[in-house]
Every structure is written in C-alpha cells, then in structure tokens.
Design an enzyme around this catalytic site. Structure first.
Site, PDB file in Angstrom:
ATOM      1  N   ASN A 175       0.793  -1.231   0.000  1.00  0.00           N
ATOM      2  CA  ASN A 175       0.000   0.000   0.000  1.00  0.00           C
ATOM      3  C   ASN A 175       0.825   1.280   0.000  1.00  0.00           C
ATOM      4  O   ASN A 175       0.470   2.252  -0.658  1.00  0.00           O
ATOM      5  CB  ASN A 175      -0.979  -0.004   1.179  1.00  0.00           C
ATOM      6  CG  ASN A 175      -0.309  -0.242   2.510  1.00  0.00           C
ATOM      7  OD1 ASN A 175       0.700  -0.928   2.611  1.00  0.00           O
ATOM      8  ND2 ASN A 175      -0.869   0.332   3.563  1.00  0.00           N
ATOM      9  N   GLY A 218       8.969 -10.641  -6.238  1.00  0.00           N
ATOM     10  CA  GLY A 218       8.517 -11.912  -6.764  1.00  0.00           C
ATOM     11  C   GLY A 218       7.233 -12.406  -6.153  1.00  0.00           C
ATOM     12  O   GLY A 218       6.669 -11.788  -5.252  1.00  0.00           O
ATOM     13  N   VAL A 236      10.129 -18.011  -1.288  1.00  0.00           N
ATOM     14  CA  VAL A 236      11.149 -16.983  -1.047  1.00  0.00           C
ATOM     15  C   VAL A 236      10.910 -16.325   0.308  1.00  0.00           C
ATOM     16  O   VAL A 236      11.831 -16.143   1.107  1.00  0.00           O
ATOM     17  CB  VAL A 236      11.140 -15.935  -2.182  1.00  0.00           C
ATOM     18  CG1 VAL A 236      11.975 -14.716  -1.799  1.00  0.00           C
ATOM     19  CG2 VAL A 236      11.678 -16.555  -3.470  1.00  0.00           C
ATOM     20  N   GLY A 237       9.661 -15.971   0.583  1.00  0.00           N
ATOM     21  CA  GLY A 237       9.335 -15.390   1.884  1.00  0.00           C
ATOM     22  C   GLY A 237       9.605 -16.357   3.017  1.00  0.00           C
ATOM     23  O   GLY A 237      10.094 -15.969   4.085  1.00  0.00           O
ATOM     24  N   GLU A 267       4.514  -4.977  11.905  1.00  0.00           N
ATOM     25  CA  GLU A 267       3.578  -3.851  11.800  1.00  0.00           C
ATOM     26  C   GLU A 267       2.390  -4.395  11.037  1.00  0.00           C
ATOM     27  O   GLU A 267       2.461  -4.601   9.818  1.00  0.00           O
ATOM     28  CB  GLU A 267       4.249  -2.666  11.089  1.00  0.00           C
ATOM     29  CG  GLU A 267       3.554  -1.336  11.360  1.00  0.00           C
ATOM     30  CD  GLU A 267       2.451  -1.062  10.369  1.00  0.00           C
ATOM     31  OE1 GLU A 267       1.275  -1.270  10.762  1.00  0.00           O
ATOM     32  OE2 GLU A 267       2.741  -0.652   9.245  1.00  0.00           O
ATOM     33  N   CYS A 311      -3.201   1.020   7.160  1.00  0.00           N
ATOM     34  CA  CYS A 311      -3.475   0.242   8.368  1.00  0.00           C
ATOM     35  C   CYS A 311      -3.866   1.115   9.551  1.00  0.00           C
ATOM     36  O   CYS A 311      -4.551   0.655  10.463  1.00  0.00           O
ATOM     37  CB  CYS A 311      -2.267  -0.622   8.718  1.00  0.00           C
ATOM     38  SG  CYS A 311      -0.724   0.307   8.840  1.00  0.00           S
ATOM     39  N   GLU A 364       8.678   1.310  14.407  1.00  0.00           N
ATOM     40  CA  GLU A 364       9.432   1.874  13.294  1.00  0.00           C
ATOM     41  C   GLU A 364       9.510   3.377  13.479  1.00  0.00           C
ATOM     42  O   GLU A 364       8.634   3.990  14.087  1.00  0.00           O
ATOM     43  CB  GLU A 364       8.762   1.554  11.957  1.00  0.00           C
ATOM     44  CG  GLU A 364       8.843   0.087  11.575  1.00  0.00           C
ATOM     45  CD  GLU A 364       8.270  -0.221  10.202  1.00  0.00           C
ATOM     46  OE1 GLU A 364       7.534   0.618   9.663  1.00  0.00           O
ATOM     47  OE2 GLU A 364       8.557  -1.302   9.666  1.00  0.00           O
TER      48      GLU A 364
END
Length: 502
Positions: free
Chosen positions: A175, A229, A234-235, A273, A307, A480
């Site tokens: 987003n 990707g 991969v994650g 987050e 969010c 963050e």
C-alpha cells in the site's frame, strides 16, 4: 553455491520479454543488478492493464542475497564504521531526491497513489526518513557509561555498547511501498545491519526501483539486496534461514502470525507492523463538522488502504443521524478517478481481488443490519470503489471487527465516554485512533484509556520520521521510525573491567 544454470539466469544480460514502452526493473543481489528466469506483470490499478514486468526472484536467488548480506556483515567494517554509514545514507538521500520525479510517476501508475499523496506519505516524506537517520548518526551514542561500583573491595567499571543486530530480512506490503521499505531500510542501515528487502507482488517495481538507486551509491555490495517476486517459498526462506538474524514485516495480522511462528525455530528477532481497526471517537462537545470532515476524508485517503486509518467512527447516540449526514456530504465531494490528475483525491484499490473483498464485507454488513448511507458500488474501468458509509453498525459485527482496507467507514453509536472507550478497545487490534472534543483535557483522558500505539487528538498529526510508529495487541510488535526504530536493530552488550586508577 548456485548451479551454472542459476548463475546464467541471474546475469545482467538475461532477457525480459516486454514491449518497448513497458517499465522493467531488476533485482539487486550482492551489488549486481540482475534479472531472473521468469517475470511477472505489474498492473496499473487505475486501468487494469499491464504496464511493466518484474523479475520473479527464485529461492536460489534469495539464498544468494541472504549469503551476500551475511558476508557483508561478517567480513566488512559496515557494522562498525559509523561515519561511513552516515555518509552512505546522505548519499542515498540525495540519490532519491534526484530521482523523485521518476519515482513519482512509477508510484502513481503502479500503486494507484494520487499526485498529492506522492508529495506526502507515498514518496517525499518517506525519503526524509533517510535524511533523519543520517542526521541521527551524527549525535547518537552507541555506548552508555554505567559508572564504577565497589564489589568486595574492588572497583569495577561498567558500560554498555550497542551493536548491530546482524542480517535483516525486511518484507514490505503493497500500500505504501516507499514508506514501508525506507522505514525498515534506513534505521537498519543506520544501526549497522545488512538487509535483504522484499517488495510486495502487487507493487514490485516501486521497491525494485529503490534497489537500482542503491546500486549507484557507495553502499558496499551485499549490504542491501532487493528482491521481488511471487514465490511463497522466497518469503519462507527469508523468515527461516539461519543466516538471518531479524525479520521485519508489514502486512496482515494472519501473515504476521505465520512469520512469527516460522522465525521461532531459530529465535530470530521479529518486528511486526500489522493490521488495524482504529476508532475515531467523537464526543458530545466536539465540533461535529470538523470531525466529520477529518474522519471522512481520512478513510478515503489512498482508497482506505492504510493500516492506521480510523475505519470506525464512534458517535454519541443522540447525534448519530446528524453526524452521518455530515460525513455523507463530505463523501459526496470526494473526487475519485485517474490518479495522474492533480485534482483527484482518491485513486483505485490495488486489485480486483481486493475490491471484491471490500465489496463482500460491505454487502454482508448491510445484510446483517447496517444502513448503507452512501456508496457501496464498484466503479470501472480499473479497480475503483465508491467512498462507502455504513451507519447504525453494531460494535461486535464483522464490519466493526475486521480490517477492510478500503474506503469504508462504519459509524457506531455510543452512550457515554466509558461506553466509547469500551467500544474502541473492543478489537484484537491496537494500532491507532483519534478523539474529538471541545475540552482538550477530556480528550486526553479518553486518549489515554484507549490501547493503541499512536493516537490523534482533535486532528493532531503524529506521523513523522522522529516519532515511533507501531501497535498494541495484534497490531504488531516493535516500533518503526524515531530513535526506537533504530534501536530495534541493535543488540546491547554489557561490559565490565576492573577499574584502574580510581
């Protein structure tokens, strides 16, 4: 080691099948810009048409990126050379500023962000995060003296040293791709970590563009690696690989739970987050017009794909209908359409899948008894959805509990301040919120009782590079931005020596 076939597929000369006008970006792995065996399209959400292609990173390439980050952390002075990191961050900041117009065009087209949003939280404000951490390194102390104590007749000097946490896997949502990437990347680099950054499949080119900019700076090979990707594997590798020390993720709460579980086998530090269902509380002494305008225009910002947006509006029961009419009037003024048009306020949702999810939640809410006061329809071409206002919403209903991630506002009546606080806290989430009142002290009293990580009083703006951002409960773990954002990436080592000449 990668196979010969894999190595060939990751060479800079590997071809991407694309039309001449298509936007094409590359992965950044160990200082090299490379492509992949497969590519996947990026869709313009305002038209539904393909406008570019991204390399679909393989598990083998993710492995290369992780090992490059590990090598850069273990064998270079990146983690200890504060002055060099500070200079590299300044250089990155300038490179981002130099490319801001190209990034703006890409963000508008791929993300569906409006022109005005790119001048704020979609692009230009995130770039300032890099400068903030470059400046912070000029004054931040990585040591803390604890003084001398006497232990059994011997003097002992103690102090703390704050060391880089290691290799960071940073996984961002679609987003606000620049905000989410730079809010992870800049503090991690300032702390001395090395990073493997993975962008979202819905907005891959925006994140990969950052990698191409980083490749032009003096940031050493392997310190930053940027992947894109669609491969779930991969994650999974990023969250389980033993060479990764920490994972920072922005996305949905269900995925955050899976990441936390996956990282537990190697006890990685995890910063999350996640989702939100934030409440804006309008007290009976508030300026209703101000509240309706603020909350109404906020929820349609970036088509509600934020969010921390206040998607629940809690209003005094006796003023419910009056406030609904005020919000309705504001929704009627929202201009939505082509995000390239400077007069457009709201762009599209990111995909047809997301629009179907939003529409399904709205239709079920009406079936369950909510009043559809405005909107509730798809708009084409592209993935647009009307600003939608639901009134008389029950606080326990699905629409009041589930994150919609669309331009949908649920209005919930309450009886008194205690009831408003109880409804606001009646959520698995605790990311943000707001309160409106003519009495500032009354507003603060309510704000302090609502369990969220950020909060706005009468429209106050907390969002800035120096302000820690994150949530309570299932809205996340860690923070963050701000000093706290960098310290998430630091380990604390306590040292002691027998004091000399004391």
């Amino acid at each position: 080691m990668p196979s010969q076939d894999t190595a060939a597929a990751t060479s800079p000369d590997a071809a991407i099948s694309a039309a001449p006008d298509d936007v094409v970006k590359r992965l950044l792995i160990d200082g090299q810009l490379v492509t992949a065996e497969r590519t996947f399209p990026s869709i313009n959400p305002a038209t539904g048409e393909i406008f570019g292609y991204a390399p679909d990173a393989s598990v083998e390439q993710a492995e290369q990126a992780i090992l490059a980050a590990r090598r850069a952390f273990d064998t270079t002075d990146w983690s200890t050379n504060v002055a060099f990191r500070q200079r590299c961050l300044e250089q990155l900041y300038q490179a981002l500023r130099d490319d801001v117009e190209e990034l703006r065009e890409l963000t508008i087209t791929e993300v569906g962000a409006t022109v005005v949003l790119t001048k704020g939280n979609q692009l230009e404000i995130p770039i300032e995060i890099v400068r903030y951490y470059a400046d912070l390194l000029k004054t931040y102390s990585f040591t803390e003296d604890l003084g001398v104590v006497d232990v059994r007749g011997t003097k002992h000097h103690r102090w703390l040293e704050k060391e880089a946490g290691g290799v960071v896997a940073a996984i961002a949502a679609y987003n606000y791709p620049h905000q989410l990437a730079l809010a992870k990347l800049a503090p991690a680099l300032a702390a001395g970590c090395t990073v493997v950054l993975k962008g979202a499949p819905d907005t891959p080119l925006s994140t990969l563009a950052l990698g191409e900019i980083i490749a032009r700076t003096d940031i050493p090979a392997g310190v930053v690696n940027v992947l894109g990707g669609t491969e779930i594997a991969v994650g999974e590798l990023l969250t389980t690989h033993p060479a990764v020390d920490a994972v920072t993720f922005t996305g949905s709460t269900p995925v955050g739970r899976k990441i936390m579980a996956a990282a537990s086998d190697t006890l990685k530090r995890v910063f999350l987050e996640l989702g939100g269902k934030s409440a804006a509380v309008v007290l009976d002494d508030a300026d209703f017009q101000q509240a309706a305008q603020f909350v109404g225009f906020s929820i349609v910002t970036h088509a509600g794909q934020g969010c921390a947006l206040t998607s629940r509006m809690l209003v005094p029961r006796q003023h419910h209908d009056e406030i609904v009419e005020l919000v309705k009037a504001n929704f009627g003024m929202v201009r939505y359409g082509d995000p390239h048009n400077p007069k457009t306020y709201m762009g599209p949702l990111i995909s047809e899948k997301q629009r179907d999810k939003v529409d399904g939640l709205v239709q079920r809410a009406v079936a369950e008894g909510a009043t559809l006061a405005f909107g509730g329809e798809k708009v084409e071409p592209g993935f647009f959805y009307q600003p939608t206002l639901l009134a008389n919403v029950h606080p326990d209903s699905e629409i009041a509990q589930e994150e919609v991630f669309g331009p949908v506002l649920a209005v919930i009546p309450f009886d008194d301040d205690d009831d408003a606080v109880a409804i606001a806290n009646n959520s698995q989430y605790g990311l943000s919120g707001g309160v409106f009142s003519g009495d500032q002290e009354r507003a603060k009293a309510v704000a302090r009782r609502i369990r969220t990580g950020t909060f706005s009083i009468n429209g106050g703006n907390y969002f800035s590079a120096d302000v820690p951002f994150g949530g309570f409960k299932q809205s996340g773990i860690g923070r963050e931005s701000g000093i706290a954002g960098m310290e998430e990436f630091l380990e604390i080592k306590a040292l002691a020596e027998v004091a000399q000449n004391v």
